[in-house]
Design an enzyme around this catalytic site. Structure first.
Site, short mmCIF file in Angstrom:
data_model
loop_
_atom_site.label_atom_id
_atom_site.label_comp_id
_atom_site.label_asym_id
_atom_site.label_seq_id
_atom_site.Cartn_x
_atom_site.Cartn_y
_atom_site.Cartn_z
CB SER A 164 6.79 -5.30 3.38
OG SER A 164 7.34 -5.38 4.71
CE LYS A 182 1.68 1.45 3.66
NZ LYS A 182 2.10 1.52 4.86
CG ASP A 234 0.10 -0.20 6.74
OD1 ASP A 234 -0.59 0.88 6.39
OD2 ASP A 234 1.06 -0.34 7.07
CB SER A 284 7.48 -9.89 -0.73
OG SER A 284 6.91 -8.75 -0.89
N GLY A 338 10.18 -3.39 5.05
CA GLY A 338 10.68 -2.47 5.82
C GLY A 338 10.91 -1.08 5.26
N GLY A 393 8.13 0.97 4.07
CA GLY A 393 6.99 1.99 4.16
C GLY A 393 5.66 1.66 3.17
CG LEU A 394 6.28 0.65 -0.70
CD1 LEU A 394 6.96 0.09 -1.90
CD2 LEU A 394 5.51 2.06 -0.64
N1 LIG Z 1 8.47 -11.02 2.61
C1 LIG Z 1 8.77 -11.01 4.04
N2 LIG Z 1 9.52 -11.87 4.64
C2 LIG Z 1 9.60 -12.10 5.74
N3 LIG Z 1 9.36 -11.07 6.69
C3 LIG Z 1 8.66 -9.92 6.44
C4 LIG Z 1 8.27 -10.06 4.97
N4 LIG Z 1 7.74 -8.68 4.51
C5 LIG Z 1 7.45 -8.23 6.04
N5 LIG Z 1 8.11 -8.96 7.01
C6 LIG Z 1 8.03 -8.56 8.43
O1 LIG Z 1 7.62 -7.13 8.58
C7 LIG Z 1 8.91 -6.37 9.02
C8 LIG Z 1 8.72 -5.11 8.25
O2 LIG Z 1 7.71 -4.48 8.75
P1 LIG Z 1 7.81 -2.57 8.95
O3 LIG Z 1 8.89 -2.41 9.52
O4 LIG Z 1 6.27 -2.40 9.40
O5 LIG Z 1 7.88 -2.25 7.52
P2 LIG Z 1 7.03 -2.32 6.14
O6 LIG Z 1 5.34 -2.64 6.56
O7 LIG Z 1 6.84 -0.81 5.86
O8 LIG Z 1 7.47 -2.91 5.15
C9 LIG Z 1 9.98 -7.34 8.70
O9 LIG Z 1 10.92 -7.10 9.82
C10 LIG Z 1 9.59 -8.50 9.19
O10 LIG Z 1 9.43 -8.98 10.20
C1 LIG Z 2 3.02 4.66 10.71
C2 LIG Z 2 1.94 4.19 10.29
O1 LIG Z 2 0.79 4.90 10.14
C3 LIG Z 2 1.85 3.21 8.86
C4 LIG Z 2 3.03 2.15 8.98
O2 LIG Z 2 3.23 1.67 7.59
P1 LIG Z 2 4.75 0.81 7.27
O3 LIG Z 2 4.72 -0.38 8.34
O4 LIG Z 2 5.87 1.73 7.42
O5 LIG Z 2 4.12 0.32 5.91
C5 LIG Z 2 1.37 2.95 11.35
C6 LIG Z 2 0.15 2.22 11.39
O6 LIG Z 2 -0.78 2.95 10.83
O7 LIG Z 2 -0.24 1.37 11.95
MG LIG Z 3 4.47 -2.28 8.25
#
Ligand SMILES: Nc1ncnc2c1ncn2[C@@H]1O[C@H](COP(=O)(O)OP(=O)(O)O)[C@@H](O)[C@H]1O
Ligand SMILES: C[C@@](O)(CCOP(=O)(O)O)CC(=O)O
Ligand SMILES: [Mg+2]
Length: 385
Positions: free
Chosen positions: A144, A10, A202, A134, A139, A141-142
């Site tokens: 994941s 997203k 998210d 994926s 990690g 901001g999209l």
């Molecule tokens: N494809 C993946 N494989 C393993 N872990 C994942 C994967 N995608 C997300 N994660 C988990 O989600 C965490 C990242 O989430 P987050 O810090 O919220 O960043 P974002 O959601 O923005 O990508 C990683 O540290 C891991 O624990």
């Molecule tokens: C900062 C926040 O608004 C979005 C976080 O998104 P991401 O995990 O950075 O993709 C946290 C939330 O809404 O849970």
């Molecule tokens: Mg996240």
């Protein structure tokens, strides 16, 4: 039989962080997916295998060992979405530690705890192989983490007794509304393990797709009538949503009144965003006036995000570079690095975009675009395996 689920990432168009504190955000799915495939193994194989292709980690637990470590929870577990207690997280950490988790990747361990919680809660102790890969940067901001939790929950529920799916369908199919709600609720429990205090925006946008407005746990679908195009720049600066969200909460407790004003201003920006994108452009002039307004809203949102402490030198670099081309940008997601959105108005020439991408690339940033507002989680069955 193998089941495959895919869930989109997203972009948050307006309102990240504010949404954690009960203020409105507007978010959209993008056409980059996390894919989970799940194959049940025969009972005599006795192992649960997890292959995380993006981060290069593989795990294998004997079902007996999982049962032993989680014995205090009893079995079978609840079939309704339940939060993982701190005590259980400690038990899950024991299971992960036994697999000698590399110290340099320790920040990724919470994703494995989330897997174990969702797996044992939804499917109990059935032997299986689960593979995750994926298209999203992890990690950055999209979303994941949400796409990971949504696709895992969807695949697990598809093979559980809680959901009755039409397994005769060929290719990708979507869940019925009530089933999608169940997927979303379980995914939220997974997000809680990874994020600490997620708003739920998210996992909701990853489950239901399209453009949504989200406030205090309630999602409203937004009928976007604007052809939105964003350049996404990954600064490649690593950050952790959990830590950034906690820092904002700490700032809010130190300066409640000032923070409340900032978060209210962000909510006003989200509300205006959703009004503008729902309006029908009567002609090109109207469309470019609206695009200009969205650009200004992005600049204001970014300024407010800076004031709550979630910008970063790399993000400011992207903002200044895009400003040279008269383009507006803002961070998306938790900030502190990660990805930045730049609004590409309909009249912009390909030449300008190419120059901007080249300049951003010279700083080591990676630019790409993605389709905005597609479908949410989908599922597909394969009988050949
Ligand atoms: N494809 C993946 N494989 C393993 N872990 C994942 C994967 N995608 C997300 N994660 C988990 O989600 C965490 C990242 O989430 P987050 O810090 O919220 O960043 P974002 O959601 O923005 O990508 C990683 O540290 C891991 O624990
Ligand atoms: C900062 C926040 O608004 C979005 C976080 O998104 P991401 O995990 O950075 O993709 C946290 C939330 O809404 O849970
Ligand atoms: Mg996240």
């Amino acid at each position: 039989m193998e089941v495959t689920a895919r869930a989109p990432g997203k972009i948050i168009l307006a309102g990240e962080h504010a949404v954690v504190h009960g203020y409105t955000a507007v978010a959209s799915s993008i056409d980059l997916y996390t894919v989970v495939s799940l194959r049940l193994r025969s009972e005599d194989e006795d192992t649960v295998k997890l292959k995380l292709n993006d981060i290069g980690l593989d795990f294998s637990w004997s079902v007996g060992r999982i049962k032993e470590v989680l014995s205090h929870l009893g079995s079978p577990f609840s079939s309704t979405p339940t939060s993982c207690s701190l005590e259980t997280i400690k038990s899950l950490a024991t299971l992960v530690d036994e697999q000698s988790f590399p110290e340099t990747k320790i920040g990724l361990a919470s994703g494995v705890y989330a897997f174990l919680w969702l797996y044992t809660s939804i499917l109990g102790f059935k032997p299986a192989t689960v593979t995750v890969s994926s298209e999203l940067p992890v990690g950055a901001g999209l979303g994941s983490s949400a796409a990971y939790c949504v696709s895992l929950s969807a695949a697990l529920l598809a093979l559980s007794d809680s959901v009755k799916l039409d397994v005769s369908q060929k290719g990708w199919s979507t869940f019925k509304e009530t089933e999608a709600e169940l997927v979303n609720k379980w995914a939220f429990e997974g997000e809680k393990i990874i994020h600490g205090r997620p708003s739920g925006v998210d996992n909701s946008v990853s489950t239901f797709g399209n453009v949504i407005k989200f406030k205090s746990g309630v999602m409203t679908r937004v009928d976007s009538n604007m052809p939105l195009k964003m350049l996404i720049t990954n600064t490649k600066v690593g950050r952790d949503t959990k830590a950034l969200v906690a820092n904002v909460s700490a700032r809010k407790s130190r300066h409640p009144d000032a923070m409340c004003s900032v978060l209210n201003a962000i909510e006003a920006i989200s509300d205006e965003w959703s009004t503008i994108i729902q309006s029908h452009a009567v002609d090109d002039l109207y469309l470019s006036a609206n695009e200009e307004k969205l650009g200004e809203l992005m600049e204001m949102n970014q300024g407010l995000l800076l004031s709550i402490g979630v910008s970063h030198a790399s993000i400011e670099n992207v903002l200044q570079t895009s400003m040279k081309y008269k383009l507006a940008s803002k961070l998306t997601g938790a900030g502190g690095g990660g990805c930045v959105l730049t609004l590409l108005p309909t009249h912009i020439s390909g030449e300008v975009i190419d120059k901007l991408v080249e300049e951003l690339g010279s700083f080591g940033f990676q630019c790409f675009s993605a389709g905005i507002g597609g479908k949410g989680v989908q599922i597909s069955f394969d009988y050949s395996s």
